[in-house]
Scaffold this motif. Structure first.
Motif, PDB file in Angstrom:
ATOM      1  N   ASP A 101     -20.900  -3.978   0.841  1.00  0.00           N
ATOM      2  CA  ASP A 101     -21.021  -2.904   1.811  1.00  0.00           C
ATOM      3  C   ASP A 101     -19.625  -2.626   2.384  1.00  0.00           C
ATOM      4  OD1 ASP A 101     -21.587  -1.151   3.860  1.00  0.00           O
ATOM      5  OD2 ASP A 101     -23.103  -2.411   4.798  1.00  0.00           O
ATOM      6  N   PRO A 102     -19.109  -1.402   2.231  1.00  0.00           N
ATOM      7  CA  PRO A 102     -17.757  -1.092   2.716  1.00  0.00           C
ATOM      8  C   PRO A 102     -17.550  -1.394   4.199  1.00  0.00           C
ATOM      9  CG  PRO A 102     -18.592   0.710   1.379  1.00  0.00           C
ATOM     10  CD  PRO A 102     -19.725  -0.259   1.565  1.00  0.00           C
ATOM     11  N   ARG A 103     -18.623  -1.372   4.972  1.00  0.00           N
ATOM     12  CA  ARG A 103     -18.501  -1.652   6.404  1.00  0.00           C
ATOM     13  C   ARG A 103     -18.200  -3.123   6.669  1.00  0.00           C
ATOM     14  NH1 ARG A 103     -24.009   1.474   7.316  1.00  0.00           N
ATOM     15  NH2 ARG A 103     -24.483  -0.160   5.842  1.00  0.00           N
ATOM     16  N   GLU A 104     -18.409  -3.978   5.676  1.00  0.00           N
ATOM     17  CA  GLU A 104     -18.172  -5.412   5.841  1.00  0.00           C
ATOM     18  C   GLU A 104     -16.761  -5.840   5.437  1.00  0.00           C
ATOM     19  OE1 GLU A 104     -20.367  -7.691   7.168  1.00  0.00           O
ATOM     20  OE2 GLU A 104     -21.487  -5.887   7.686  1.00  0.00           O
ATOM     21  N   VAL A 105     -16.017  -4.957   4.787  1.00  0.00           N
ATOM     22  CA  VAL A 105     -14.705  -5.326   4.255  1.00  0.00           C
ATOM     23  C   VAL A 105     -13.737  -5.723   5.365  1.00  0.00           C
ATOM     24  CG1 VAL A 105     -12.676  -4.446   3.032  1.00  0.00           C
ATOM     25  CG2 VAL A 105     -14.951  -3.998   2.138  1.00  0.00           C
ATOM     26  N   ASP A 106     -13.609  -4.907   6.402  1.00  0.00           N
ATOM     27  CA  ASP A 106     -12.659  -5.209   7.472  1.00  0.00           C
ATOM     28  C   ASP A 106     -13.017  -6.505   8.189  1.00  0.00           C
ATOM     29  OD1 ASP A 106     -10.953  -2.956   7.124  1.00  0.00           O
ATOM     30  OD2 ASP A 106     -12.469  -1.700   8.088  1.00  0.00           O
ATOM     31  N   LYS A 107     -14.309  -6.711   8.395  1.00  0.00           N
ATOM     32  CA  LYS A 107     -14.765  -7.938   9.055  1.00  0.00           C
ATOM     33  C   LYS A 107     -14.415  -9.160   8.201  1.00  0.00           C
ATOM     34  CE  LYS A 107     -18.942 -10.110  10.860  1.00  0.00           C
ATOM     35  NZ  LYS A 107     -20.398  -9.992  10.995  1.00  0.00           N
ATOM     36  N   GLN A 131      -8.662 -11.913  19.030  1.00  0.00           N
ATOM     37  CA  GLN A 131      -9.733 -11.412  18.177  1.00  0.00           C
ATOM     38  C   GLN A 131     -11.009 -11.092  18.941  1.00  0.00           C
ATOM     39  OE1 GLN A 131      -9.956 -10.264  15.184  1.00  0.00           O
ATOM     40  NE2 GLN A 131     -12.148 -10.045  15.252  1.00  0.00           N
ATOM     41  N   GLY A 132     -11.652 -12.099  19.501  1.00  0.00           N
ATOM     42  CA  GLY A 132     -12.933 -11.861  20.154  1.00  0.00           C
ATOM     43  C   GLY A 132     -13.908 -11.215  19.185  1.00  0.00           C
ATOM     44  N   SER A 133     -14.575 -10.172  19.606  1.00  0.00           N
ATOM     45  CA  SER A 133     -15.557  -9.492  18.753  1.00  0.00           C
ATOM     46  C   SER A 133     -14.972  -8.240  18.117  1.00  0.00           C
ATOM     47  CB  SER A 133     -16.792  -9.121  19.586  1.00  0.00           C
ATOM     48  OG  SER A 133     -16.408  -8.217  20.611  1.00  0.00           O
ATOM     49  N   ARG A 134     -13.712  -8.008  18.333  1.00  0.00           N
ATOM     50  CA  ARG A 134     -13.045  -6.806  17.825  1.00  0.00           C
ATOM     51  C   ARG A 134     -12.708  -6.958  16.337  1.00  0.00           C
ATOM     52  NH1 ARG A 134      -7.148  -5.493  19.623  1.00  0.00           N
ATOM     53  NH2 ARG A 134      -6.724  -3.718  18.298  1.00  0.00           N
ATOM     54  N   VAL A 135     -13.079  -5.968  15.546  1.00  0.00           N
ATOM     55  CA  VAL A 135     -12.767  -5.972  14.120  1.00  0.00           C
ATOM     56  C   VAL A 135     -11.707  -4.916  13.868  1.00  0.00           C
ATOM     57  CG1 VAL A 135     -13.649  -5.573  11.800  1.00  0.00           C
ATOM     58  CG2 VAL A 135     -15.068  -6.761  13.468  1.00  0.00           C
ATOM     59  N   LEU A 136     -10.548  -5.369  13.396  1.00  0.00           N
ATOM     60  CA  LEU A 136      -9.457  -4.446  13.094  1.00  0.00           C
ATOM     61  C   LEU A 136      -9.641  -3.843  11.713  1.00  0.00           C
ATOM     62  CD1 LEU A 136      -6.451  -6.608  14.329  1.00  0.00           C
ATOM     63  CD2 LEU A 136      -7.334  -4.557  15.435  1.00  0.00           C
ATOM     64  N   LYS A 137      -9.399  -2.563  11.601  1.00  0.00           N
ATOM     65  CA  LYS A 137      -9.375  -1.910  10.296  1.00  0.00           C
ATOM     66  C   LYS A 137      -8.085  -2.319   9.593  1.00  0.00           C
ATOM     67  CE  LYS A 137     -12.960   0.903  10.869  1.00  0.00           C
ATOM     68  NZ  LYS A 137     -14.181   0.482  10.268  1.00  0.00           N
ATOM     69  N   TYR A 138      -8.080  -2.275   8.260  1.00  0.00           N
ATOM     70  CA  TYR A 138      -6.918  -2.726   7.487  1.00  0.00           C
ATOM     71  C   TYR A 138      -5.617  -2.054   7.937  1.00  0.00           C
ATOM     72  CZ  TYR A 138      -3.676  -3.540   3.698  1.00  0.00           C
ATOM     73  OH  TYR A 138      -2.569  -3.881   2.988  1.00  0.00           O
ATOM     74  N   ASP A 140      -4.696  -0.871  10.783  1.00  0.00           N
ATOM     75  CA  ASP A 140      -4.290  -1.399  12.083  1.00  0.00           C
ATOM     76  C   ASP A 140      -3.824  -2.848  11.968  1.00  0.00           C
ATOM     77  OD1 ASP A 140      -4.973   1.020  13.336  1.00  0.00           O
ATOM     78  OD2 ASP A 140      -7.056   0.370  13.584  1.00  0.00           O
ATOM     79  N   LEU A 141      -4.552  -3.637  11.196  1.00  0.00           N
ATOM     80  CA  LEU A 141      -4.205  -5.039  11.008  1.00  0.00           C
ATOM     81  C   LEU A 141      -2.818  -5.182  10.393  1.00  0.00           C
ATOM     82  CD1 LEU A 141      -4.955  -8.072  10.973  1.00  0.00           C
ATOM     83  CD2 LEU A 141      -5.965  -7.657   8.712  1.00  0.00           C
ATOM     84  N   ILE A 142      -2.570  -4.480   9.319  1.00  0.00           N
ATOM     85  CA  ILE A 142      -1.283  -4.617   8.629  1.00  0.00           C
ATOM     86  C   ILE A 142      -0.146  -4.050   9.483  1.00  0.00           C
ATOM     87  CG2 ILE A 142      -1.295  -2.502   7.237  1.00  0.00           C
ATOM     88  CD1 ILE A 142      -0.305  -5.976   5.979  1.00  0.00           C
ATOM     89  N   ARG A 143      -0.408  -3.000  10.251  1.00  0.00           N
ATOM     90  CA  ARG A 143       0.616  -2.438  11.145  1.00  0.00           C
ATOM     91  C   ARG A 143       0.996  -3.455  12.210  1.00  0.00           C
ATOM     92  NH1 ARG A 143      -0.188  -0.632  15.867  1.00  0.00           N
ATOM     93  NH2 ARG A 143      -2.364  -0.120  15.521  1.00  0.00           N
ATOM     94  N   ILE A 144       0.003  -4.073  12.843  1.00  0.00           N
ATOM     95  CA  ILE A 144       0.261  -5.075  13.877  1.00  0.00           C
ATOM     96  C   ILE A 144       1.051  -6.240  13.296  1.00  0.00           C
ATOM     97  CG2 ILE A 144      -0.858  -6.835  15.312  1.00  0.00           C
ATOM     98  CD1 ILE A 144      -3.106  -4.728  15.794  1.00  0.00           C
TER      99      ILE A 144
END
Length: 159
Positions: A101-107, A131-138, A140-144
């Protein structure tokens, strides 16, 4: 394969042109596979071409094998976190192609970054605490991560 699959979805050209572009890009055994397909099946589509290429030359792992690879992918000593995330992304892309499921990839990606990073990696430590409950999109993650790597590199020059 990845480029052609994405291009097929985005090209606003007739099927004939799609097939022609694929055929023009092939050489050797891949071209032979297409010739065999055309002989065995009338009215082939561009998607048929890609399906044959995937069957003949594509990866053969199933989703459970790919999940195993993902869960056992760890940051190597001396490897930048952004390089590690790039390796994870390649595995996740293969899992995505196999039907996750594409919605699970970032998680899944952020979980494995946090789990698989070196324990003392300062950026991973920062991600773990934020992190907490926040899921970063790819993106955003790679930029950070890349911004933090640049900052750490600049700081290390002054030490």
């Amino acid at each position: 394969m990845d480029h052609a699959t994405q291009a097929l979805e985005e090209w606003g050209v007739p099927e004939k042109h799609k097939k022609q572009r694929i055929m023009e890009s092939l050489r050797g055994p891949a071209l032979e596979a297409m010739r065999n397909l055309k002989l065995s099946k009338d009215n082939c589509t561009a998607q048929d071409y890609l399906d044959v290429l995937q069957n003949v030359f594509g990866r053969t792992e199933n989703t459970s094998e790919l999940h195993y690879q993902l869960e056992h992918c760890f940051q190597k000593k001396g490897e930048k976190l952004s390089e590690f995330v790039g390796r994870l992304d390649k595995i996740l892309h293969q899992i995505l192609l196999k039907g996750i499921d594409p919605r699970e990839v970032d998680k899944a990606q952020i979980q494995q970054v946090i789990r698989g990073a070196q324990p003392m990696d300062p950026i991973a430590f920062q991600l773990r605490t934020q992190q907490g409950s926040r899921v970063l999109k790819y993106p955003d993650l790679i930029r950070i991560i890349r911004q933090e790597e640049v900052l750490l590199d600049q700081k290390s020059r002054y030490l």
